[in-house]
Motif scaffolding. Structure first.
Motif, PDB file in Angstrom:
ATOM      1  N   ALA A 103       0.828  -1.206   0.000  1.00  0.00           N
ATOM      2  CA  ALA A 103       0.000   0.000   0.000  1.00  0.00           C
ATOM      3  C   ALA A 103       0.865   1.260   0.000  1.00  0.00           C
ATOM      4  O   ALA A 103       0.461   2.292  -0.530  1.00  0.00           O
ATOM      5  N   GLU A 136      -4.262  -3.932  -5.798  1.00  0.00           N
ATOM      6  CA  GLU A 136      -2.870  -3.718  -6.150  1.00  0.00           C
ATOM      7  C   GLU A 136      -2.678  -4.148  -7.594  1.00  0.00           C
ATOM      8  O   GLU A 136      -3.492  -4.874  -8.149  1.00  0.00           O
ATOM      9  N   SER A 149       1.234  -0.522  -5.501  1.00  0.00           N
ATOM     10  CA  SER A 149       0.121  -0.003  -4.722  1.00  0.00           C
ATOM     11  C   SER A 149      -1.096   0.321  -5.578  1.00  0.00           C
ATOM     12  O   SER A 149      -0.986   0.979  -6.616  1.00  0.00           O
ATOM     13  N   SER A 151      -3.151   2.413  -4.702  1.00  0.00           N
ATOM     14  CA  SER A 151      -3.401   3.849  -4.504  1.00  0.00           C
ATOM     15  C   SER A 151      -2.997   4.656  -5.729  1.00  0.00           C
ATOM     16  O   SER A 151      -3.441   5.784  -5.896  1.00  0.00           O
TER      17      SER A 151
END
Length: 166
Positions: A103, A136, A149, A151
């Motif tokens: 992450a 992911e 990640s 994100s």
């Protein structure tokens, strides 16, 4: 965009960068242009820490966060039969701070064999589809698995992968 399509696009973008980094059937060029026979593995692709450094050298906003050993690998696969032989986590400054290494940026895992890396990708994709893993991205290059990640958006994940410098 499906993960398989994303992986295919990433593979196409990286073709020129990765040519010669892993072994072929007869002979390949190394990253320095030398011809090596079957069985040769470019040393830069044998160490997860070096691959993270290649991301950084290529301009990606990442730093080595941790190089794992058999005593601290949270998945207990390092050095195990069928497991990876090298693993390193990286921190990407574009994503929020997080305790989970993936992450926070991502992880590079280097296996002894291409088939072991493929099995790892298949396992990760199944765990992702079942909801066992958070979002992911997964990339496979011969015997190297790169986990990035979720994100990051898809473009940034691919861009990170294409920042493999010398």
């Amino acid at each position: 965009m499906s993960r398989r399509v994303l992986a295919a696009v990433a593979a196409a973008l990286l073709g020129a960068v990765l040519t010669g980094c892993t072994v072929g059937n007869d002979a390949d060029l190394t990253s320095s242009g030398e011809i090596k026979g079957a069985g040769y593995i470019d040393p830069a692709w044998s160490d997860a820490r070096k691959i993270v450094q290649m991301f950084h050298n290529g301009g990606a906003p990442v730093e080595l966060a941790k190089e794992y050993d058999e005593g601290d690998d949270p998945e207990d696969l390092l050095g195990e039969p069928g497991g990876y032989e090298s693993k390193a986590a990286f921190r990407d400054s574009r994503v929020p701070e997080h305790d989970d290494p993936i992450a926070a940026g991502g992880v590079v895992e280097v296996f002894e064999l291409d088939t072991e890396a493929r099995d790892r990708i298949d396992d990760l994709e199944a765990r992702l589809a079942s909801g066992e893993l958070p979002h992911e991205y997964h990339f496979l290059h011969g015997r190297v698995v790169i986990r990035v990640s979720g994100s990051l958006d898809e473009y940034s994940a691919i861009e990170l992968e294409t920042n493999l410098g010398d």
